[in-house]
Enzyme design. Structure first.
Site, short mmCIF file in Angstrom:
data_model
loop_
_atom_site.label_atom_id
_atom_site.label_comp_id
_atom_site.label_asym_id
_atom_site.label_seq_id
_atom_site.Cartn_x
_atom_site.Cartn_y
_atom_site.Cartn_z
N GLY A 14 0.80 -1.44 -0.04
CA GLY A 14 -0.08 -0.13 0.08
C GLY A 14 0.68 1.41 -0.16
N VAL A 16 1.16 3.45 2.45
CA VAL A 16 1.85 3.74 3.60
C VAL A 16 3.09 2.70 3.70
CG1 VAL A 16 1.79 3.81 5.99
CG2 VAL A 16 -0.21 5.21 4.72
N ARG A 101 -6.67 3.66 18.09
CA ARG A 101 -6.05 4.77 18.45
C ARG A 101 -6.80 5.27 19.86
NH1 ARG A 101 -6.58 7.94 12.65
NH2 ARG A 101 -4.79 6.47 11.71
N CYS A 130 -2.89 11.01 10.04
CA CYS A 130 -1.53 11.93 9.28
C CYS A 130 -1.95 13.37 9.59
CB CYS A 130 -1.68 11.80 7.84
SG CYS A 130 -3.05 11.35 7.10
N GLN A 157 -6.25 18.54 2.29
CA GLN A 157 -5.62 17.08 2.45
C GLN A 157 -5.44 16.58 0.81
OE1 GLN A 157 -7.96 16.32 6.63
NE2 GLN A 157 -7.03 14.46 5.55
N SER A 160 -3.13 10.96 -1.41
CA SER A 160 -2.53 9.86 -1.06
C SER A 160 -2.95 9.28 0.33
CB SER A 160 -0.92 10.12 -1.24
OG SER A 160 -0.58 11.07 -0.41
N LYS A 215 -11.69 12.80 14.36
CA LYS A 215 -10.27 12.13 14.66
C LYS A 215 -9.47 13.14 15.01
CE LYS A 215 -10.51 8.56 11.45
NZ LYS A 215 -9.81 8.16 9.88
N HIS A 245 -0.45 17.18 3.07
CA HIS A 245 -1.43 17.72 3.53
C HIS A 245 -1.00 19.32 4.05
CE1 HIS A 245 -3.41 13.90 3.45
NE2 HIS A 245 -3.49 13.67 4.81
#
Ligand SMILES: NC(=O)c1ccc[n+]([C@@H]2O[C@H](COP(=O)([O-])OP(=O)(O)OC[C@H]3O[C@@H](n4cnc5c(N)ncnc54)[C@H](OP(=O)(O)O)[C@@H]3O)[C@@H](O)[C@H]2O)c1
Length: 349
Positions: A14, A16, A101, A130, A157, A160, A215, A245
């Protein structure tokens, strides 16, 4: 770091995961072996690692056996299932998805901000979103010096941040629009090429903030160990940029901080580079940050409507500091602090 570890990278094909492989190799993480893991679809594919290549294995009880550490970025549902299984098999997980998280027993760690939260890990450590990550790298020194009362965040943002399919969609839509053909939107609810979409992720029923905006608000509080006394409001938009971003942050401090003092504070902060000479056209840009690990901060100025408010423009590479680099920095901290081990009785997730 004298020991050497067997490291799994789950989600290695992927956006990341491939960046994690790049950063592990660049920073020469002490790995005796690196095992790229993904779904059955990718088993047997080859991915780049340093000067060479590695063969991808499907994640399974067999392929995770004997690993010490897994850096995971295969999506929330994969993490919900596999992180506890990996911990039960004896490896520590550094997870990039949103699934763990906000879990009480999972530290949410940004290397420059709250590394001491790692001490209490019980097998899983979470990497923040991110958008939140790059913002708190810049805000933590200000919070420590003068305190923060309120934050108004607006984000721009890159695609990706949604993964490989979104990068392909922006490229294909751009080609289609320039050729006078219809732009087909599959990843996003609207065309993203030549557009700005004020929706990042989804709206849950009854909530007029998106899950991404929630988030940013919740994760910022957890990382900075603050509660509702710090007011935070976020608006997140998707823009047709491939990587990086950008964020406009209006912050109200507890004690006065002039723009110059703020620049000086940030110039000496770890992980931050001040890029701020606007009259010469010098300020942070996604094109300047792509491929870099630092968070760039500029356009530092007084908000004329409030004597204790400043405006900042913060730009970071969402795949590097926003995900992969922080995951590898966390892995390095775990190694330095002899924390690459699952504490007894911890596999209870
Ligand atoms: N992109 C960012 O800037 C960013 C930043 C922070 C966090 N994150 C989070 O990181 C996660 C991955 O994001 P991404 O952008 O890298 O997505 P991506 O490019 O779509 O990659 C997804 C990866 O997960 C693997 N995968 C999917 N289903 C799987 C399964 N059932 N079993 C094992 N592996 C599976 C894929 O492998 P296959 O090739 O086999 O399908 C691929 O390697 C997401 O949770 C995202 O929210 C992303």
């Amino acid at each position: 770091m004298s020991e050497s570890y067997r490291v799994g990278v789950l989600g290695a094909t992927g956006a990341v995961g491939s960046t994690i492989l790049e950063v592990l190799a660049e920073r020469d993480f002490p790995a005796s072996e690196v095992v790229p893991l993904a779904s059955e679809r990718s088993a047997g594919k080859r991915v780049s690692f340093g000067a060479g290549e590695l063969e991808v294995r499907a994640v399974s009880d067999e392929s995770i056996e004997g690993l010490d550490l897994v850096l995971s970025s295969a999506g929330g549902s994969v993490s919900s299932e596999w992180a506890p299984r990996i911990v039960a098999a004896g490896a520590v997980v550094v997870d990039n998805t949103s699934f763990w998280r906000m879990h009480d027993e999972v530290p949410l760690v940004v290397a420059e901000v709250n590394p001491d939260h790692l001490a209490d890990h019980r097998g899983i450590v979470a990497n923040p979103n991110c958008t939140t990550m790059q913002m708190v790298v810049a805000l933590a020194p200000i919070q420590r010096e003068v305190g923060i009362e309120r934050l108004i965040v607006s984000t721009y943002q890159s695609v990706s941040g949604t993964g490989q399919k979104a990068i392909a969609e922006l490229r294909e839509q751009s080609r289609a629009v320039l050729a006078g053909e219809p732009a087909v939107a599959e990843v996003y609810p609207h065309q993203i090429a030549f557009n700005v979409v004020p929706q990042v992720e989804t709206f849950k029923e009854g909530d007029d903030y998106t899950t991404e905006e929630r988030k940013v608000m919740a994760e910022t509080r957890k990382i900075m160990s603050v509660g509702d006394e710090v007011g935070i409001s976020a608006t997140c938009a998707r823009v047709p940029v491939v990587t990086g971003h950008s964020e406009s942050v209006n912050l109200q401090t507890k004690r006065d901080l002039s723009p110059n003092e703020c620049r000086e504070l940030l110039a000496s902060a770890p992980g931050v580079v001040v890029v701020d000479s606007p009259s010469e056209g010098i300020y942070p840009l996604p094109t300047a940050v792509a491929g870099r690990d630092h968070v760039l901060v500029g356009r530092v100025r007084r908000d004329p409507s409030h004597e204790r408010c400043l405006n900042l423009w913060i730009v970071g590479d969402n795949l590097r500091k926003g995900a992969a680099t922080n995951a590898v920095q966390v892995a390095e901290l775990l190694a330095e602090r002899d924390l690459i081990r699952v504490p007894a009785g911890a596999a209870s997730f």
